[in-house]
Scaffold this motif. Structure first.
Motif, short mmCIF file in Angstrom:
data_model
loop_
_atom_site.label_atom_id
_atom_site.label_comp_id
_atom_site.label_asym_id
_atom_site.label_seq_id
_atom_site.Cartn_x
_atom_site.Cartn_y
_atom_site.Cartn_z
N ARG A 1 17.50 49.84 -20.56
CA ARG A 1 16.78 50.81 -21.39
C ARG A 1 15.89 51.73 -20.53
O ARG A 1 15.81 52.92 -20.74
N ARG A 2 15.21 51.13 -19.52
CA ARG A 2 14.25 51.93 -18.76
C ARG A 2 14.76 52.38 -17.39
O ARG A 2 14.10 53.14 -16.69
N GLY A 3 15.94 51.88 -16.97
CA GLY A 3 16.48 52.20 -15.64
C GLY A 3 16.01 51.15 -14.65
O GLY A 3 15.10 50.38 -14.93
N GLN A 4 16.66 51.12 -13.45
CA GLN A 4 16.34 50.10 -12.43
C GLN A 4 14.85 50.08 -12.18
O GLN A 4 14.24 51.11 -11.94
N SER A 5 14.27 48.89 -12.25
CA SER A 5 12.82 48.82 -12.16
C SER A 5 12.39 47.56 -11.42
O SER A 5 12.89 47.29 -10.33
N LEU A 6 11.50 46.81 -12.02
CA LEU A 6 10.95 45.61 -11.38
C LEU A 6 11.09 44.42 -12.32
O LEU A 6 11.13 44.58 -13.54
N ILE A 7 11.05 43.23 -11.74
CA ILE A 7 11.12 42.02 -12.55
C ILE A 7 9.97 41.97 -13.55
O ILE A 7 10.15 41.62 -14.71
N VAL A 8 8.79 42.35 -13.09
CA VAL A 8 7.63 42.26 -13.96
C VAL A 8 7.77 43.22 -15.16
O VAL A 8 7.38 42.89 -16.28
N TRP A 9 8.40 44.38 -14.96
CA TRP A 9 8.64 45.28 -16.10
C TRP A 9 9.69 44.67 -17.03
O TRP A 9 9.61 44.79 -18.25
N ALA A 10 10.70 44.01 -16.44
CA ALA A 10 11.75 43.39 -17.27
C ALA A 10 11.13 42.29 -18.13
O ALA A 10 11.47 42.14 -19.31
N ILE A 11 10.19 41.52 -17.56
CA ILE A 11 9.53 40.47 -18.34
C ILE A 11 8.72 41.12 -19.47
O ILE A 11 8.75 40.68 -20.62
N ASN A 12 8.02 42.18 -19.13
CA ASN A 12 7.24 42.90 -20.14
C ASN A 12 8.15 43.36 -21.29
O ASN A 12 7.84 43.18 -22.47
N GLU A 13 9.29 43.96 -20.92
CA GLU A 13 10.22 44.46 -21.95
C GLU A 13 10.75 43.32 -22.81
O GLU A 13 10.88 43.45 -24.02
N GLY A 14 11.06 42.18 -22.16
CA GLY A 14 11.56 41.02 -22.90
C GLY A 14 10.54 40.53 -23.91
O GLY A 14 10.88 40.18 -25.05
N ARG A 15 9.28 40.51 -23.51
CA ARG A 15 8.22 40.05 -24.43
C ARG A 15 8.03 41.03 -25.58
O ARG A 15 7.86 40.65 -26.73
N GLU A 16 8.08 42.32 -25.24
CA GLU A 16 7.83 43.34 -26.27
C GLU A 16 8.99 43.46 -27.26
O GLU A 16 8.77 43.61 -28.45
N VAL A 17 10.23 43.38 -26.75
CA VAL A 17 11.37 43.47 -27.68
C VAL A 17 11.35 42.28 -28.62
O VAL A 17 11.69 42.40 -29.81
N ALA A 18 10.92 41.13 -28.12
CA ALA A 18 10.87 39.94 -28.98
C ALA A 18 9.94 40.18 -30.17
O ALA A 18 10.24 39.77 -31.29
N LYS A 19 8.84 40.88 -29.94
CA LYS A 19 7.91 41.18 -31.04
C LYS A 19 8.61 42.03 -32.10
O LYS A 19 8.48 41.79 -33.30
N GLU A 20 9.35 43.04 -31.64
CA GLU A 20 10.04 43.92 -32.61
C GLU A 20 11.12 43.16 -33.37
O GLU A 20 11.31 43.36 -34.57
N VAL A 21 11.83 42.28 -32.66
CA VAL A 21 12.90 41.52 -33.32
C VAL A 21 12.29 40.56 -34.34
O VAL A 21 12.80 40.40 -35.45
N GLU A 22 11.18 39.95 -33.98
CA GLU A 22 10.46 39.06 -34.90
C GLU A 22 10.11 39.79 -36.19
O GLU A 22 10.31 39.29 -37.30
N GLU A 23 9.57 40.99 -36.01
CA GLU A 23 9.18 41.80 -37.17
C GLU A 23 10.41 42.08 -38.04
O GLU A 23 10.40 41.95 -39.25
N TYR A 24 11.50 42.46 -37.38
CA TYR A 24 12.75 42.79 -38.07
C TYR A 24 13.28 41.57 -38.82
O TYR A 24 13.66 41.65 -39.99
N LEU A 25 13.26 40.40 -38.15
CA LEU A 25 13.79 39.18 -38.80
C LEU A 25 12.92 38.76 -39.97
O LEU A 25 13.40 38.24 -40.97
N GLY A 26 11.64 39.03 -39.85
CA GLY A 26 10.70 38.69 -40.92
C GLY A 26 11.01 39.46 -42.20
O GLY A 26 10.85 38.95 -43.30
N LEU A 27 11.51 40.68 -42.02
CA LEU A 27 11.80 41.53 -43.18
C LEU A 27 13.21 41.30 -43.71
O LEU A 27 13.53 41.62 -44.84
N LYS A 28 14.07 40.71 -42.83
CA LYS A 28 15.48 40.60 -43.19
C LYS A 28 15.72 39.40 -44.11
O LYS A 28 15.28 38.29 -43.82
N VAL A 29 16.43 39.63 -45.20
CA VAL A 29 16.78 38.53 -46.09
C VAL A 29 18.14 38.00 -45.65
O VAL A 29 19.11 38.75 -45.56
N VAL A 30 18.20 36.71 -45.33
CA VAL A 30 19.48 36.15 -44.85
C VAL A 30 20.21 35.46 -45.99
O VAL A 30 19.61 34.76 -46.77
#
Ligand SMILES: Cc1cc2nc3c(=O)[nH]c(=O)nc-3n(C[C@H](O)[C@H](O)[C@H](O)COP(=O)(O)OP(=O)(O)OC[C@H]3O[C@@H](n4cnc5c(N)ncnc54)[C@H](O)[C@@H]3O)c2cc1C
Ligand code: SF4
Length: 492
Positions: free
Chosen positions: A463-492
């Motif tokens: 998503r952000r282009g070749q970067s650093l491990i620490v940025w990848a960890i940051n992105e992993g943590r942040e995307v998880a928050k968005e997915v959590e929000e999405y799953l919370g709203l999703k009726v399964v």
């Protein structure tokens, strides 16, 4: 703040490293931890400066400034000074899923923006981080954290690099069922097949993967999503999908002779070396062997440096690394002031090793390769170069100009191209999913991690282009928050 005068009493100490010439005899890590007493002193150099820039994590002048995951650095420095190791570890793990990786290979933008660095050498933040986590493992404080509740929601993550692993960790701890798909035979992404073993021992990577597995994350290896399993199948089976496929499409050099035998992309060289080391300690011969050869690495960055260090361990006859830019200054210049990342000359591990073996830094600056010439068998035998100078045009912009009379011919039987990465390789995957891309990267729709397709998210280098491990960890943590929000709203 444990010791008010620590920064005046103690000097910054260099982390312990094995002697360059000795470490060329093996593939083990070249750096080690501080001793406890040394760590205490180094921790006490932190001034607890009130407004700590070390953990701000921003881009200034195009470079990372401060820690992108906002590690609570002054807090753990203080705890380390007081000898409260377990508490220091707890603080560290609040913000960083994998300090054993960043503590070894992060370029430490935190140190460049340390307030002490305005007048003195910075606190040795990175090595303190590494020592805290290594001590945590050594003392048995890191144990599997099995989630107590399950939500019944299923998430697929494509790619097991640091972004994929961090998002998997976060979502698994939140109680979701997480499956990570990886096309390689081992998980870890560039942590496994990219960064060489002497920088980051693969047992350290494997130890973390093992922990994540024990905590309930399911890894499916040797499976390329889009080929071995269709994107459609994934969408049917999972409530959300995260693309953490990296940006490993390498930039090529379109010059005469590029197709000569012996000319490879850096990643072909580095990946094969690590795989052969892990599979058979090089007994399978399934790697590019530069023993007794003249090696040229084109590209002045860290990937190129890793090629230099690899060739040295293979006992190459000579090694040179070409860079397009001029040599960096010894100290910050007026347009690169604190707290921006310091663009200054440093002697990284690979260059220190080359100096120890051959007596000089292997880097050649301001140089451009004009052509590669092959012998009668089609194997590369020499490179033709010219020096470049950076000049300002009439419109005020800089450009590179050849310096007449500086043409040179270099012998080479192996050439490794390390001039950067263009973007994501998995174009077929994004096409199958209908995910939009922009400049070879996965495009987001909200400035964050959602793609244009319902339930599909993207994070990390893809998503952000070749970067650093620490940025990848940051992105992993942040995307998880968005997915959590999405799953919370999703009726399964
Ligand atoms: C040689 C080298 C050395 C580096 N050294 C450092 C360093 O010292 N410090 C630092 O901070 N950064 C370093 N980096 C950068 C860092 O490694 C990356 O920024 C980081 O790994 C990106 O993480 P990621 O999870 O986004 O992607 P990656 O780590 O690239 O992982 C992506 C994963 O996705 C998998 N994948 C792709 N497509 C598919 C598919 N269709 N199906 C299944 N799996 C798929 C790939 O096989 C790969 O395992 C280095 C990079 C390179 C190339
Ligand atoms: S992760 Fe990197 S930037 Fe953050 S504290 Fe550790 S070394 Fe510094």
């Amino acid at each position: 703040m444990g010791k008010a005068t620590g920064f005046m009493e103690y000097k910054r100490e260099k982390p312990t490293e094995r002697k360059p010439i000795a470490r060329l005899n093996d593939w083990k890590e070249y750096s080690a931890c501080f001793s406890d007493s040394m760590l205490k002193k180094q921790g006490s150099r932190c001034m607890d400066c009130g407004t700590p820039f070390c953990h701000m994590g921003m881009e200034i002048q195009g470079s990372t400034t401060g820690c992108p995951i906002h590690n609570l650095i002054p807090e753990w420095n203080d705890l380390v000074y007081r000898g409260q190791w377990k508490e220091a570890l707890d603080r560290l793990l609040k913000t960083n899923n994998f300090p054993e990786f960043t503590g070894r290979v992060c370029p430490a933008p935190c140190e460049g923006s340390c307030t002490l660095a305005i007048s003195d050498p910075a606190v040795t933040i990175k090595n303190i981080e590494r020592t805290i986590i290594d001590k945590g493992f050594a003392n048995g404080w890191i144990t599997p954290r099995i989630p107590k509740k399950k939500t019944g929601k299923k998430v697929a993550i494509i790619g097991s690099g640091p972004a994929g692993l961090a998002s998997a960790d976060q979502l698994n701890q939140a109680g979701h069922s997480v499956t990570v798909y990886e096309r390689d035979d081992r998980a870890g992404g560039l942590l496994m097949y990219g960064i060489p073993n002497m920088k980051l021992d693969k047992e350290i990577v494997q130890r973390r993967i093992g922990l994540l597995q024990q905590e309930g994350i399911h890894f499916v290896l040797n499976t390329e999503v889009g080929k071995d399993i269709t994107a459609e199948e994934l969408q049917q089976q999972y409530d959300a999908v995260i693309l953490c496929t990296g940006a490993q499409k390498q930039r090529d050099l379109s010059i005469e002779g590029r197709n000569a035998e012996g000319v490879h992309f850096a990643m072909e060289y580095l990946t094969a070396a690590t795989k052969s080391l892990l599979d058979s300690n090089f007994n399978d011969g399934a790697f590019i062997d530069t023993k007794g050869k003249d090696v040229i690495v084109i590209g002045g960055g860290d990937t190129g440096a890793d090629c230099v260090a690899t060739a040295l361990r293979q006992n190459c006859r000579s090694v040179v690394q070409f860079g397009k830019h001029p040599k960096l200054p010894a100290e910050r210049t007026s347009d690169n002031m604190w707290p921006a990342y310091p663009n200054v000359y440093t002697l990284e591990y690979a260059y220190e090793e080359a100096e120890a073996r051959f007596g000089s830094d292997p880097r050649e600056y301001s140089i451009q390769t004009k052509k590669m010439v092959a012998d009668e068998y089609g194997r590369v035998k020499e490179l033709h170069t010219v020096e470049m100078e950076k000049v300002m045009g009439e419109d005020g912009t800089y450009f590179f100009k050849e310096v007449p009379g500086t043409e040179k011919v270099w012998p080479a039987q192996y050439v490794f191209i390390a001039i950067g990465f263009e973007g994501t390789e998995s174009a077929f995957l994004t096409t199958q999913l209908g995910v939009e891309t922009k400049n070879h990267l996965i495009a987001d729709t909200n400035g964050k991690f959602k793609t244009n397709v319902e339930g599909i998210f993207a994070a990390g280098d893809a998503r952000r282009g070749q970067s650093l491990i620490v940025w990848a960890i940051n992105e992993g943590r942040e995307v998880a928050k968005e997915v959590e929000e999405y799953l919370g709203l999703k009726v399964v």
